[in-house]
Motif scaffolding. Structure first.
Motif, PDB file in Angstrom:
ATOM      1  N   SER A 169      31.070  35.331 -31.439  1.00  0.00           N
ATOM      2  CA  SER A 169      32.168  34.358 -31.394  1.00  0.00           C
ATOM      3  C   SER A 169      33.486  35.021 -30.997  1.00  0.00           C
ATOM      4  O   SER A 169      34.433  34.336 -30.609  1.00  0.00           O
ATOM      5  CB  SER A 169      32.322  33.662 -32.750  1.00  0.00           C
ATOM      6  OG  SER A 169      32.545  34.619 -33.774  1.00  0.00           O
TER       7      SER A 169
ATOM      8  N   ILE B 119      35.126  31.009 -34.138  1.00  0.00           N
ATOM      9  CA  ILE B 119      34.006  30.282 -33.523  1.00  0.00           C
ATOM     10  C   ILE B 119      34.312  30.076 -32.044  1.00  0.00           C
ATOM     11  O   ILE B 119      35.442  30.273 -31.593  1.00  0.00           O
ATOM     12  CB  ILE B 119      33.779  28.902 -34.202  1.00  0.00           C
ATOM     13  CG1 ILE B 119      35.038  28.042 -34.043  1.00  0.00           C
ATOM     14  CG2 ILE B 119      33.401  29.069 -35.665  1.00  0.00           C
ATOM     15  CD1 ILE B 119      34.854  26.594 -34.478  1.00  0.00           C
ATOM     16  N   GLU B 120      33.309  29.687 -31.285  1.00  0.00           N
ATOM     17  CA  GLU B 120      33.539  29.335 -29.884  1.00  0.00           C
ATOM     18  C   GLU B 120      34.129  27.928 -29.821  1.00  0.00           C
ATOM     19  O   GLU B 120      33.748  27.045 -30.592  1.00  0.00           O
ATOM     20  CB  GLU B 120      32.229  29.405 -29.098  1.00  0.00           C
ATOM     21  CG  GLU B 120      31.679  30.825 -28.997  1.00  0.00           C
ATOM     22  CD  GLU B 120      30.493  30.919 -28.043  1.00  0.00           C
ATOM     23  OE1 GLU B 120      30.390  30.050 -27.151  1.00  0.00           O
ATOM     24  OE2 GLU B 120      29.689  31.850 -28.193  1.00  0.00           O
TER      25      GLU B 120
END
Length: 454
Positions: free
Chosen positions: A228, A304-305
């Protein structure tokens, strides 16, 4: 107590060569050192005297002598300070020669400060502030330690204690003269005071928590799924290539720590193993360590992405972080906005903050750093902030439990006797912070952490 009667001596300056070395003597025999080492009958108080220092009737050095008769001294006892050249051999010769005077011994660690406390020159929090000033690792830590030294916490506790004492007086008066007091009105007033105490205490606890963060540093832990961008963010914030960055899931398996300073405040950044379901034993151990780090964190950056849906994000938070949400602020870092064509932004909500960035393209990084400075550092530092210790927090949390229990019991039973006992225990706990009530074990534990000359 017999040990307390002895006159004590120690080097105040660190061991090693330097331009100046300082020796401190405290106790009734300090006047004998003036006669023995300086060959004088007395010295003018609080005046710098440039004099020869004698070793076995020979002049060994010349320096400054300062005389502070009791009670106007650091320890509250007669204190003599000798400032000579900072050669360890010279200092040891002078000290060993002075130790020939009966009734003088080497000081224990922190014994000068301990005597200052016992002689009521400072309360216990102010004495601990001295150690904090010596060990401070940032400008913010120095100023907050000085605030503790100047009694910022003591003043808050004094105000809190005044309310406690007034409450005890009301309760004792009721128990003694209950026939003269309207019970319904009395109960309302008691509950109002308890609510006031709870709010006041919550504010004090906030200050103490912030003080611990400044003293020990703010701990930010980077967590999130593999790949991520946690390791890349670690390298970016610290401006070092600390974490190995690859596109292979599970690359980071051990915990990586790096200490940095932002606006003179120490911050510890921790890179952790990616959170995911795995059968790899080594990776499982890394994830276990991640959760151990989370428990001790002040802030969590969940990386996170950006393409991750809100539904999947909620699942991660619910599955892995639900036990920490109430106690640790979570900042969602939505990385890789260069792939989603989103703009860098900060979104505030009641649950957590979302910061959209691209680490690879260095988009939105200024927003992130400004957030750290304004929302994390500024929240934990202000001109009235004082340094603090875990023991303060433990005691205050105990007092909070007593208040809540006392309030609930009073609401359910209207028992004045039970509330009176809870208030008595609260006052005893308060006195243990400042040292009005203390055990010898507590003092020994605190002062054993001081250097010998302090």
């Amino acid at each position: 107590m017999e040990k307390q009667k002895n006159t004590i001596i120690a080097k105040v300056t660190p061991t090693g060569q330097g331009s100046i070395g300082v020796i401190r003597i405290s106790g009734n025999k300090s006047i004998d050192v003036i006669k023995y080492t300086l060959k004088l009958n007395s010295l003018e108080p609080r005046y710098a005297h440039y004099l020869p220092f004698f070793y076995k009737n020979k002049i060994i050095d010349k320096g400054i002598a300062l005389w502070f008769p009791k009670p106007n001294s650091f320890t509250g006892e007669d204190v003599l300070e000798l400032q000579c050249h900072g050669n360890s051999i010279l200092l040891d010769l002078l000290i060993n020669n002075i130790l020939n005077i009966p009734g003088i011994r080497m000081a224990d660690p922190g014994e000068f400060s301990k005597r200052a406390f016992l002689n009521k020159k400072f309360d216990l929090t102010q004495v601990e502030a001295i150690a904090d000033i010596i060990s401070a690792n940032s400008q913010a830590a120095i100023f907050s330690a000085m605030n503790l030294m100047n009694g910022k916490l003591s003043l808050l506790l004094t105000e809190f204690t005044k309310i406690i004492i007034k409450l005890r007086v009301k309760i004792e008066s009721f128990l003694e003269f209950d026939y003269k007091i309207n019970f319904t009105i009395f109960c309302k007033k008691i509950l109002i005071t308890l609510e006031k105490l709870i709010k006041f205490l919550i504010n004090i606890i906030k200050y103490v928590k912030n003080g611990i963060r400044i003293k020990e540093g703010i701990k930010i832990t980077l967590i999130g799924p593999p790949n991520s961008g946690k390791s890349s963010l670690m390298n970016l914030i610290t401006d070092k290539k600390i974490s190995i960055v690859t596109d292979i899931p599970g690359t980071t398996r051990d915990i990586l720590h790096e200490n940095i300073y932002i606006d003179s405040v120490p911050i510890e950044i921790i890179d952790t193993a990616g959170i995911r379901e795995t059968s790899n034993k080594i990776e499982i151990l890394g994830i276990k360590k991640t959760f151990e780090e989370i428990k001790n964190s002040n802030y969590l950056f969940l990386v996170i992405e950006d393409k991750m849906s809100e539904n999947n994000l909620s699942k991660i938070i619910k599955k892995y972080l639900k036990n920490f949400i109430k106690n640790i602020p979570i900042i969602i870092i939505r990385n890789k906005i260069d792939l989603t064509n989103n703009i860098p932004t900060i979104i505030y909500s009641s649950n957590y903050t979302i910061i959209k960035i691209s680490i690879k393209k260095k988009i939105g990084i200024l927003n992130l750093m400004n957030f750290i400075k304004k929302k994390i550092l500024n929240k934990n530092t202000n001109e009235n902030q004082f340094s603090a210790r875990e023991r303060y927090l433990d005691i205050l949390n105990s007092i909070y439990k007593y208040l809540i229990k006392g309030k609930n019991n009073f609401l359910n039973t209207n028992s004045i006797e039970l509330l009176s006992e809870d208030i008595r225990l609260i006052q005893k706990e308060l006195d243990s912070i400042t040292g009005k009530f203390y055990s010898e074990d507590l003092l020994n534990n605190i002062f054993s952490q001081f250097c010998v000359g302090k």
